[in-house]
Motif scaffolding. Structure first.
Motif, PDB file in Angstrom:
ATOM      1  N   LEU A   1     -61.662  41.579 -42.420  1.00 35.55           N
ATOM      2  CA  LEU A   1     -61.043  42.060 -41.196  1.00 35.55           C
ATOM      3  C   LEU A   1     -61.997  42.886 -40.342  1.00 35.55           C
ATOM      4  O   LEU A   1     -62.950  43.493 -40.853  1.00 35.55           O
ATOM      5  CB  LEU A   1     -59.819  42.913 -41.537  1.00 35.55           C
ATOM      6  CG  LEU A   1     -58.636  42.172 -42.178  1.00 35.55           C
ATOM      7  CD1 LEU A   1     -57.643  43.183 -42.743  1.00 35.55           C
ATOM      8  CD2 LEU A   1     -57.964  41.263 -41.155  1.00 35.55           C
ATOM      9  N   GLN A   2     -61.682  42.961 -39.057  1.00 33.80           N
ATOM     10  CA  GLN A   2     -62.438  43.809 -38.129  1.00 33.80           C
ATOM     11  C   GLN A   2     -62.399  45.265 -38.597  1.00 33.80           C
ATOM     12  O   GLN A   2     -63.434  45.910 -38.718  1.00 33.80           O
ATOM     13  CB  GLN A   2     -61.836  43.662 -36.719  1.00 33.80           C
ATOM     14  CG  GLN A   2     -62.307  44.661 -35.697  1.00 33.80           C
ATOM     15  CD  GLN A   2     -63.682  44.372 -35.128  1.00 33.80           C
ATOM     16  OE1 GLN A   2     -64.493  43.691 -35.761  1.00 33.80           O
ATOM     17  NE2 GLN A   2     -63.958  44.886 -33.947  1.00 33.80           N
TER      18      GLN A   2
ATOM     19  N   GLY B   1     -52.524  44.033 -34.865  1.00 32.54           N
ATOM     20  CA  GLY B   1     -53.597  43.448 -34.066  1.00 32.54           C
ATOM     21  C   GLY B   1     -54.900  43.259 -34.797  1.00 32.54           C
ATOM     22  O   GLY B   1     -55.852  42.696 -34.249  1.00 32.54           O
ATOM     23  N   ASN B   2     -54.992  43.725 -36.041  1.00 30.54           N
ATOM     24  CA  ASN B   2     -56.215  43.531 -36.824  1.00 30.54           C
ATOM     25  C   ASN B   2     -56.414  42.034 -37.078  1.00 30.54           C
ATOM     26  O   ASN B   2     -55.450  41.278 -37.171  1.00 30.54           O
ATOM     27  CB  ASN B   2     -56.114  44.284 -38.142  1.00 30.54           C
ATOM     28  CG  ASN B   2     -57.471  44.683 -38.712  1.00 30.54           C
ATOM     29  OD1 ASN B   2     -58.515  44.354 -38.147  1.00 30.54           O
ATOM     30  ND2 ASN B   2     -57.455  45.392 -39.825  1.00 30.54           N
ATOM     31  N   TYR B   3     -57.671  41.608 -37.173  1.00 21.98           N
ATOM     32  CA  TYR B   3     -57.949  40.166 -37.263  1.00 21.98           C
ATOM     33  C   TYR B   3     -59.167  39.902 -38.124  1.00 21.98           C
ATOM     34  O   TYR B   3     -60.013  40.792 -38.348  1.00 21.98           O
ATOM     35  CB  TYR B   3     -58.167  39.585 -35.858  1.00 21.98           C
ATOM     36  CG  TYR B   3     -59.334  40.203 -35.104  1.00 21.98           C
ATOM     37  CD1 TYR B   3     -60.614  39.654 -35.178  1.00 21.98           C
ATOM     38  CD2 TYR B   3     -59.165  41.350 -34.326  1.00 21.98           C
ATOM     39  CE1 TYR B   3     -61.685  40.218 -34.511  1.00 21.98           C
ATOM     40  CE2 TYR B   3     -60.231  41.930 -33.641  1.00 21.98           C
ATOM     41  CZ  TYR B   3     -61.482  41.360 -33.738  1.00 21.98           C
ATOM     42  OH  TYR B   3     -62.547  41.947 -33.073  1.00 21.98           O
ATOM     43  N   ALA B   4     -59.275  38.678 -38.606  1.00 22.98           N
ATOM     44  CA  ALA B   4     -60.442  38.249 -39.371  1.00 22.98           C
ATOM     45  C   ALA B   4     -61.616  38.064 -38.423  1.00 22.98           C
ATOM     46  O   ALA B   4     -61.544  37.267 -37.490  1.00 22.98           O
ATOM     47  CB  ALA B   4     -60.130  36.954 -40.118  1.00 22.98           C
ATOM     48  N   GLU B   5     -62.694  38.804 -38.664  1.00 28.13           N
ATOM     49  CA  GLU B   5     -63.824  38.849 -37.728  1.00 28.13           C
ATOM     50  C   GLU B   5     -65.016  38.098 -38.318  1.00 28.13           C
ATOM     51  O   GLU B   5     -65.378  38.298 -39.477  1.00 28.13           O
ATOM     52  CB  GLU B   5     -64.164  40.306 -37.429  1.00 28.13           C
ATOM     53  CG  GLU B   5     -64.963  40.520 -36.158  1.00 28.13           C
ATOM     54  CD  GLU B   5     -66.459  40.290 -36.353  1.00 28.13           C
ATOM     55  OE1 GLU B   5     -67.115  39.827 -35.408  1.00 28.13           O
ATOM     56  OE2 GLU B   5     -66.947  40.599 -37.464  1.00 28.13           O
TER      57      GLU B   5
ATOM     58  N   ASN C   1     -61.964  28.061 -40.929  1.00 28.52           N
ATOM     59  CA  ASN C   1     -61.063  28.790 -40.042  1.00 28.52           C
ATOM     60  C   ASN C   1     -61.681  29.274 -38.733  1.00 28.52           C
ATOM     61  O   ASN C   1     -60.932  29.593 -37.800  1.00 28.52           O
ATOM     62  CB  ASN C   1     -60.512  30.023 -40.779  1.00 28.52           C
ATOM     63  CG  ASN C   1     -59.755  29.654 -42.026  1.00 28.52           C
ATOM     64  OD1 ASN C   1     -58.662  29.110 -41.955  1.00 28.52           O
ATOM     65  ND2 ASN C   1     -60.343  29.943 -43.186  1.00 28.52           N
TER      66      ASN C   1
ATOM     67  N   ASN D   1     -64.078  34.111 -32.930  1.00 30.99           N
ATOM     68  CA  ASN D   1     -63.650  35.401 -33.476  1.00 30.99           C
ATOM     69  C   ASN D   1     -64.824  36.332 -33.784  1.00 30.99           C
ATOM     70  O   ASN D   1     -64.876  36.958 -34.842  1.00 30.99           O
ATOM     71  CB  ASN D   1     -62.788  35.218 -34.725  1.00 30.99           C
ATOM     72  CG  ASN D   1     -61.316  35.092 -34.389  1.00 30.99           C
ATOM     73  OD1 ASN D   1     -60.964  34.499 -33.361  1.00 30.99           O
ATOM     74  ND2 ASN D   1     -60.457  35.629 -35.224  1.00 30.99           N
TER      75      ASN D   1
ATOM     76  N   CYS E   1     -66.632  39.729 -32.564  1.00 30.61           N
ATOM     77  CA  CYS E   1     -66.622  40.933 -31.737  1.00 30.61           C
ATOM     78  C   CYS E   1     -67.972  41.039 -31.037  1.00 30.61           C
ATOM     79  O   CYS E   1     -69.021  41.051 -31.686  1.00 30.61           O
ATOM     80  CB  CYS E   1     -66.381  42.150 -32.613  1.00 30.61           C
ATOM     81  SG  CYS E   1     -66.493  43.728 -31.753  1.00 30.61           S
TER      82      CYS E   1
ATOM     83  N   LEU F   1     -60.172  47.376 -32.178  1.00 28.50           N
ATOM     84  CA  LEU F   1     -59.382  46.197 -31.818  1.00 28.50           C
ATOM     85  C   LEU F   1     -59.353  45.957 -30.314  1.00 28.50           C
ATOM     86  O   LEU F   1     -58.805  44.948 -29.858  1.00 28.50           O
ATOM     87  CB  LEU F   1     -57.957  46.342 -32.350  1.00 28.50           C
ATOM     88  CG  LEU F   1     -57.844  46.591 -33.856  1.00 28.50           C
ATOM     89  CD1 LEU F   1     -56.381  46.634 -34.274  1.00 28.50           C
ATOM     90  CD2 LEU F   1     -58.604  45.531 -34.649  1.00 28.50           C
TER      91      LEU F   1
END
Length: 374
Positions: free
Chosen positions: A248-249, A258-262, A300, A314, A316, A337
């Protein structure tokens, strides 16, 4: 989606525009690392040709670097020096060695905190960020070997151990993104000087710094301390890996809205696990975690964009601490985020090159070959 990664990397390098309009910078240095590792892993000259073509646009005949001034004291600027050492060794062209010498001279006068590590930048005084450990310390150790200056290797080792002590969050068994010796920044805890959150990519930078530094240092008790720190971190990060292989981020807060795989953090850690698996004293089984991460990205995060081109999604674009571009980055989990995502940003693609290179070096016996086309 079945993806031929070498073709993807080749097209990416072919079409790459120098990140900051030609000025030497760490983003280009990341790409150079990826190309170096592809060249070493495969022996294919196309990767060296890409590296030399891009670097030659930044290195002047006298070894000066486009857009570079030493008195900016930006630790990020040091990373391309690793590529210049590689090019000097491969070609014998003295201008690359002069460029590396220039960056080594920066570190001679680059300001430091009292405990030893360098400030992140002159504009971020008294601060150590995990990012900067990757930018400077493996270069310092590799330069030490090339210049036969063993004191620089000892210096790099001591600075890393000091930075780890300062940025460690013992309760979480992780490391915080930044440390402010002065305790003047609003993001800094008044007692510890630490920033508030565990940012995924900052831990990726740290893990890459550790595996590369350990690889460049001579064996010994202090190097073993680094290896122990690395193993502890990697075992902790295994607990935080998502079922699909990514991270995760904000790496330890799956419940955060709102956290996501970064993708850049995942690629960096994929590389770090696979390289750690072949370092002395560490377990070959670590490669399985790296392989799972690489598979997770392939499954993914590799997507087709609106133009039908395969890209890594994805990623950042940038994150940091303190004032930047008229905003103040407070280092909270929620802050990380808010940063923009950019497909195919080099900070994700270059570590993917590195991770794939480790996969190639390890051989075809590793799992997941059906999705990773050589």
């Amino acid at each position: 989606m079945n993806i031929n990664l070498p073709d993807y990397f080749d097209a990416y390098a072919r079409d790459y525009s120098l990140y900051k309009g030609g000025a030497s910078c760490y983003e280009d240095g990341c790409l150079y690392r990826g190309l170096i590792m592809l060249h070493e892993a495969t022996g294919e000259e196309r990767w060296f040709r890409h590296l030399k073509r891009l670097a030659d646009a930044q290195v002047r005949p006298n070894g000066e670097l486009a857009g570079y001034t030493v008195d900016e004291y930006n630790i990020d600027n040091v990373l391309p020096g690793r590529a210049f050492l590689y090019l000097a060794g491969r070609t014998g062209d003295d201008r690359y060695r002069k460029a590396a010498d220039l960056l080594a001279k920066q570190l001679e006068t680059h300001p430091r905190i009292e405990a030893g590590p360098h400030w992140h930048k002159l504009r971020y005084p008294h601060q150590v960020w995990l990012d900067g450990l990757y930018m400077a310390l493996p270069f310092k150790a590799e330069y030490a070997a090339a210049a036969r200056q063993s004191r620089l290797a000892e210096q790099a080792l001591g600075e890393m151990l000091s930075a780890l002590r300062l940025t460690e969050d013992k309760d979480a068994n992780l490391y915080r993104h930044g440390y402010d010796e002065s305790r003047q920044q609003k993001w800094a805890d008044p007692a510890t000087g630490l920033s508030p959150a565990h940012w995924g990519r900052s831990l990726g930078w740290l893990a890459m710094a550790l595996v590369d530094l350990i690889d460049a240092l001579p064996p010994g008790a202090s190097t073993n301390q680094l290896s122990a720190r690395l193993l502890s971190l990697l075992l902790r990060l295994q607990e935080l890996q998502l079922p699909d292989g990514r991270w995760l981020q904000v790496i330890d807060q799956p419940e955060l809205a709102g956290n996501y795989a970064e993708s850049s953090a995942t690629a960096m850690l994929a590389y770090a696990y696979m390289k750690a698996a072949r370092l002395p004293g560490l377990s070959p089984a670590l490669a399985d975690t790296g392989q799972k991460a690489l598979d997770g990205l392939m499954t993914n995060a590799m997507i087709k964009n609106a133009d039908g081109r395969t890209v890594l999604g994805n990623i950042c674009c940038v994150a940091g601490l303190g004032g930047f571009d008229g905003n103040y980055r407070d280092g909270t989990p929620e802050y990380y985020l808010t940063e923009v995502l950019h497909d195919d940003d080099i900070k994700g693609v270059a570590p993917l090159m590195m991770a794939y290179s480790e996969f190639v070096s390890a051989g075809d016996a590793m799992a997941g070959q059906d999705r990773i086309t050589a």
